[in-house]
Scaffold this motif. Structure first.
Motif, short mmCIF file in Angstrom:
data_model
loop_
_atom_site.label_atom_id
_atom_site.label_comp_id
_atom_site.label_asym_id
_atom_site.label_seq_id
_atom_site.Cartn_x
_atom_site.Cartn_y
_atom_site.Cartn_z
N LEU A 16 1.11 -1.34 -0.44
CA LEU A 16 0.28 0.60 0.19
C LEU A 16 0.80 1.40 -0.24
CD1 LEU A 16 -2.87 -0.86 2.29
CD2 LEU A 16 -3.35 0.12 -0.76
N PHE A 17 1.77 1.70 1.17
CA PHE A 17 2.73 2.46 1.11
C PHE A 17 3.16 2.27 -0.64
CE2 PHE A 17 7.00 4.43 1.08
CZ PHE A 17 6.66 6.04 1.94
N ASP A 18 4.42 1.86 -0.96
CA ASP A 18 4.87 1.86 -2.53
C ASP A 18 2.89 2.08 -3.20
OD1 ASP A 18 6.75 0.81 -1.43
OD2 ASP A 18 6.69 -1.64 -1.49
N LYS A 19 2.38 1.75 -3.15
CA LYS A 19 1.79 2.03 -4.02
C LYS A 19 1.27 3.40 -3.78
CE LYS A 19 -3.34 1.43 -6.12
NZ LYS A 19 -4.20 0.66 -6.18
N ALA A 20 1.40 4.30 -3.17
CA ALA A 20 0.59 5.75 -2.20
C ALA A 20 2.32 6.32 -2.83
CB ALA A 20 0.54 5.63 -0.48
N PHE A 21 3.57 5.82 -2.71
CA PHE A 21 4.63 7.45 -2.73
C PHE A 21 4.73 6.58 -4.41
CE2 PHE A 21 9.04 7.08 -3.68
CZ PHE A 21 9.17 8.14 -3.36
N PHE A 59 9.25 1.20 5.21
CA PHE A 59 8.49 2.81 5.82
C PHE A 59 8.30 2.46 7.27
CE2 PHE A 59 5.35 0.24 4.99
CZ PHE A 59 3.75 0.31 5.94
N ASP A 60 7.84 4.06 7.96
CA ASP A 60 7.68 3.51 9.43
C ASP A 60 6.73 4.82 10.02
OD1 ASP A 60 8.80 5.86 9.48
OD2 ASP A 60 10.70 5.38 9.91
N LYS A 61 5.81 5.09 10.50
CA LYS A 61 4.73 5.98 10.87
C LYS A 61 5.70 7.68 10.45
CE LYS A 61 2.31 6.03 14.90
NZ LYS A 61 1.66 5.87 16.42
N ALA A 62 6.51 7.89 10.85
CA ALA A 62 6.76 9.00 10.82
C ALA A 62 7.11 9.08 8.94
CB ALA A 62 8.09 9.21 11.42
N THR A 63 7.29 7.94 8.17
CA THR A 63 7.35 8.56 6.11
C THR A 63 5.89 8.38 6.39
OG1 THR A 63 9.07 7.17 7.02
CG2 THR A 63 8.09 7.62 4.73
N VAL A 64 4.98 7.80 6.84
CA VAL A 64 3.02 7.94 6.54
C VAL A 64 3.39 9.62 6.72
CG1 VAL A 64 1.31 7.58 6.34
CG2 VAL A 64 3.33 5.56 6.70
N TYR A 65 3.20 10.10 7.67
CA TYR A 65 2.87 10.98 8.09
C TYR A 65 4.08 12.16 7.71
CZ TYR A 65 0.51 9.11 12.65
OH TYR A 65 -0.75 9.04 13.30
N TYR A 66 4.84 12.16 7.39
CA TYR A 66 5.31 13.22 6.56
C TYR A 66 5.21 13.47 4.97
CZ TYR A 66 9.56 14.59 3.20
OH TYR A 66 10.17 15.20 2.69
N TYR A 67 4.83 12.18 4.43
CA TYR A 67 4.13 12.06 2.93
C TYR A 67 2.41 12.13 3.12
CZ TYR A 67 8.19 10.39 0.46
OH TYR A 67 9.75 10.13 0.58
N LEU A 68 2.09 12.26 3.77
CA LEU A 68 0.97 12.94 4.02
C LEU A 68 0.51 14.38 4.16
CD1 LEU A 68 -2.04 11.40 4.10
CD2 LEU A 68 -2.22 11.24 6.40
#
Length: 724
Positions: A16-21, A59-68
């Motif tokens: 999911l993260f790879d797709k979002a990225f 990825f980690d939590k901070a990375t998700v928050y950052y890209y969001l």
């Protein structure tokens, strides 16, 4: 849960993260947000991302928050972007480290979001905190340089950008900011070169194309500007300002249908409520208030808790004279934001104030030119008094030494002109309606002299009233007081009169439809004398006639020696207005800069006989918004900025600056009037008297004539409760 199951879920989340990225890289931010929000939900439910990091995690939590946060920033949802940047900072502090992002990345992008949202000071602090961690962070250096530029400190911006170049001469944003600096200095050719270099180093950076388009507009290269706006939109289809500007370019080229089509195209995209509200302003520029209202209603349906959009629709309802609907929206905004005192004031003033437009008058009222509003023995209004004038929609206000004129429009759209003062030398007039001869066309323009005025009608007729000193009005009897409107003979001119020239002088001037400048009083007879051809606009002081030719050359004619001279200007922009006092002159340029003759760099009247830039960041308090309009009295000046702040400088012995007190000495620095507010959009001034008001036409004229003012949201009614 078994170990294998956990691994499958983890792999699913990584996918999911790879797709979002991938969507983020493609600038499909809305789709990326949906996936990232899904991952965030897993955090809240105590998902697998709460466990300690392992070496094979992607990825980690901070990375998700950052890209969001970055996604929300790119679609201008700055409040949500701020929220997630803060969460990313907190996560990084808790995790101590991340293999995917670091705190410098987060702070730099956070600062970028803040500056785009208008929080330049806060952005500046974040960039400085990055440089404390790493003094050679080129992104922070160039970002901080941009902040200093926006705050008006060009030298500091230049120092930082030179330092950034030494750190990394291949970083695209360094050249982007250098372009911004050149643009601010009026060197648009070099600005374009820098934006080209930025695009070469980063072909996907849309904003360099946007800024380049703005520079092309300032050089009047509209077709090139259109190409750059289109390229910006190709790279970033949600760049609202590019759509708006592109629409306006086509509007200026006479392609209204194409301009409207572009606005509808951006509305068909998945844009947020604030962007939709911005598009409503473009429909208002085109003149379609009903469509603008529909767009604002759609924006409210998208974000029904956005108080600011209710305020914008209320302002539009007021402009459309739908007071009850405006009151409902103001009240709703107050309910949504109960601590906002400005919203409460708007609601109260709309409810209790007059239904029609009002004006603020101040200065010399000795001859009732302010409508007899003074109450002291000196007949002076020190602090502006808000009054209703004529019960009509005010279009413009003019002052002479002993009179004033209020040009207004009634509900039926008919133009009326009302006179105050003692111009006839017999009785004091208070809003006396002028009577025109039969079969006279509608009023097109009014030009006041010190003791006379001339009115131009749409069919080219000229009428004068007042003292014909030295044939100042071009009427046949010299030194005679024409107490009634008298038609002025123009049959000998090369074509019909197109424009009247204003200034603080006993002479009058006009420009014909062929661009010929005519001036009265240069010789001892009643006819206007031809001074020059191919003239676009002009201004009159006591001893100089300034005129801006159609080939973009500034000339002056000195009355004392009857010599014409070519004037070297310190700017490359087009002149949009020449405002003249008795001896001083202010030139307003197309990008909202002002330059003065016999004016100091801070706006005070001086003996400087060269044209110099008036630096608005030296005002009291500093002003960083472009100038929208400027007016000169005999020995004072008023200006109003793009964001409707009003400043004044010069002689204040008659209260003409509106500062609330008398000043024996000249006010040497442009000083802001305390009551400035966004309800005011126009200024007027002449010999000892001044006015602020809501004009129905001033802003529209400026919008048509200047590229930088086309998106000013100045469509307000002035409905302040009377203050005596």
């Amino acid at each position: 849960m078994q170990k294998d199951d956990e691994q499958k879920i983890l792999i699913s989340e990584e996918d999911l993260f790879d797709k979002a990225f991938g969507l983020y890289e493609e600038r499909s931010f809305d789709e990326a947000i949906k996936i990232l929000e899904k991952l965030v939900k897993s955090f809240d439910e105590g998902g697998l991302l709460d466990r300690p990091l392992e070496n094979n995690d992607s990825f980690d939590k901070a990375t998700v928050y950052y890209y969001l946060a970055n996604c929300y920033r790119e679609i201008s949802r700055f409040k949500l972007a701020r929220e997630y940047y803060e969460k990313a900072r907190t996560c990084l502090a808790e995790q101590k480290e991340s293999d995917f992002i670091d705190i410098q990345d987060v702070l730099n992008d956070y600062a970028l979001g803040l500056v785009r949202d208008g929080n330049t000071e806060e952005s500046k602090k974040l960039y400085e905190s990055v440089l404390e961690l790493n003094s050679k962070n080129v992104s922070a250096l160039s970002g901080l340089a941009a902040c200093y530029l926006l705050l008006g400190d060009i030298p500091a911006s230049k120092r930082l950008i030179e330092k950034a170049l030494k750190v990394n001469s291949e970083y695209y944003h360094v050249y982007h900011v250098r372009g911004m600096i050149y643009d601010e200095e009026g060197d648009y050719e070099n600005a374009i070169k820098m934006y080209n270099q930025s695009s070469f180093l980063n072909p996907m950076y849309a904003r360099s194309h946007y800024n380049k388009a703005l520079s092309y507009e300032k050089l009047f290269l509209i077709e090139q500007a259109i190409d750059e706006y289109r390229e910006c939109i190709r790279l970033d289809s949600t760049h609202i300002s590019s759509h708006q500007n592109l629409s306006y370019c086509y509007l200026q080229m006479g392609e209204k249908d194409r301009a409207i089509k572009i606005l509808h195209e951006i509305l068909s995209k998945n844009i947020d409520a604030n962007s939709m509200a911005d598009i409503s302003d473009s429909f208002r520029e085109i003149g379609d208030d009903e469509k603008a209202c529909q767009v604002l209603t759609s924006a409210i349906s998208l974000d029904p808790t956005n108080a600011e959009i209710y305020i914008r629709r209320a302002d539009l309802y007021k402009h459309m004279e739908k007071k009850s609907l405006a009151l409902m929206d103001y009240l709703k905004a107050c309910e949504l934001d109960p601590l906002n005192d400005e919203y409460k004031l708007l609601y109260r003033n709309t409810k209790l104030g007059p239904d029609r437009h009002t004006v603020a008058l101040f200065g010399n009222d000795s001859f009732c030119q302010l409508g007899n509003t003074s109450t002291n023995e000196r007949n002076i209004v020190w602090k502006p008094v808000f009054v209703s004038a004529c019960n009509d929609r005010v279009k413009n206000i003019y002052f002479g030494t002993v009179f004033s004129l209020f040009w207004a429009e009634d509900v039926a759209g008919e133009s009326n002109v009302f006179e105050c003062g003692f111009l006839n030398g017999v009785e004091y007039l208070l809003f006396e309606k002028l009577v025109f001869p039969p079969k006279t066309g509608r009023v097109k323009q009014i030009s006041p002299g010190l003791q006379c005025y001339i009115i131009l009608t749409e069919d080219g007729q000229l009428f004068g009233k007042g003292f014909n000193t030295d044939y100042s009005m071009g009427l046949p009897t010299n030194h005679f007081n024409y107490t009634k409107l008298t038609e002025i003979d123009t049959s000998y001119l090369d074509s019909k009169v197109q424009t009247l020239v204003q200034g603080c002088n006993t002479m009058s001037a006009l420009i014909s439809t062929k661009g010929t400048l005519y001036v009265s009083g240069l010789v001892n007879h009643s006819k206007f004398t031809m001074l020059s051809e191919d003239v676009q606009l002009a201004g009159l002081t006591r001893d100089i006639i300034w005129y801006w030719r159609q080939d973009r050359v500034l000339m002056n004619y000195k009355i004392s020696n009857m010599k014409t001279s070519l004037v070297t200007t310190p700017f490359k922009e087009d002149i949009r207005k020449i405002a003249c006092g008795e001896t001083h002159t202010i030139f307003l340029t197309s990008s909202g800069n002002i330059y003065g003759y016999r004016i100091s760099s801070v706006g005070g009247i001086s003996n400087t006989h060269e044209i110099c830039k008036i630096n608005t960041h030296l005002f009291s308090p500093p002003l960083y918004s472009p100038i929208k309009d400027v007016e000169c009295g005999s020995e004072h000046s008023l200006l109003i900025s793009k964001d409707n702040r009003v400043y004044a400088s010069g002689d204040n012995t008659k209260g003409e600056l509106g500062l609330g007190e008398m000043s024996e000495d000249f006010i040497q620095v442009f000083t802001e009037l305390e009551f400035s507010n966004p309800l005011i959009n126009a200024i007027s001034s002449n010999d000892g008297s001044s006015a602020l008001f809501r004009s129905t036409v001033i802003s529209d004229e400026i919008l048509r004539n200047s590229f930088n003012f086309k998106r000013v949201n100045s469509f307000y009614d002035l409905v302040i409760v009377l203050e005596y």
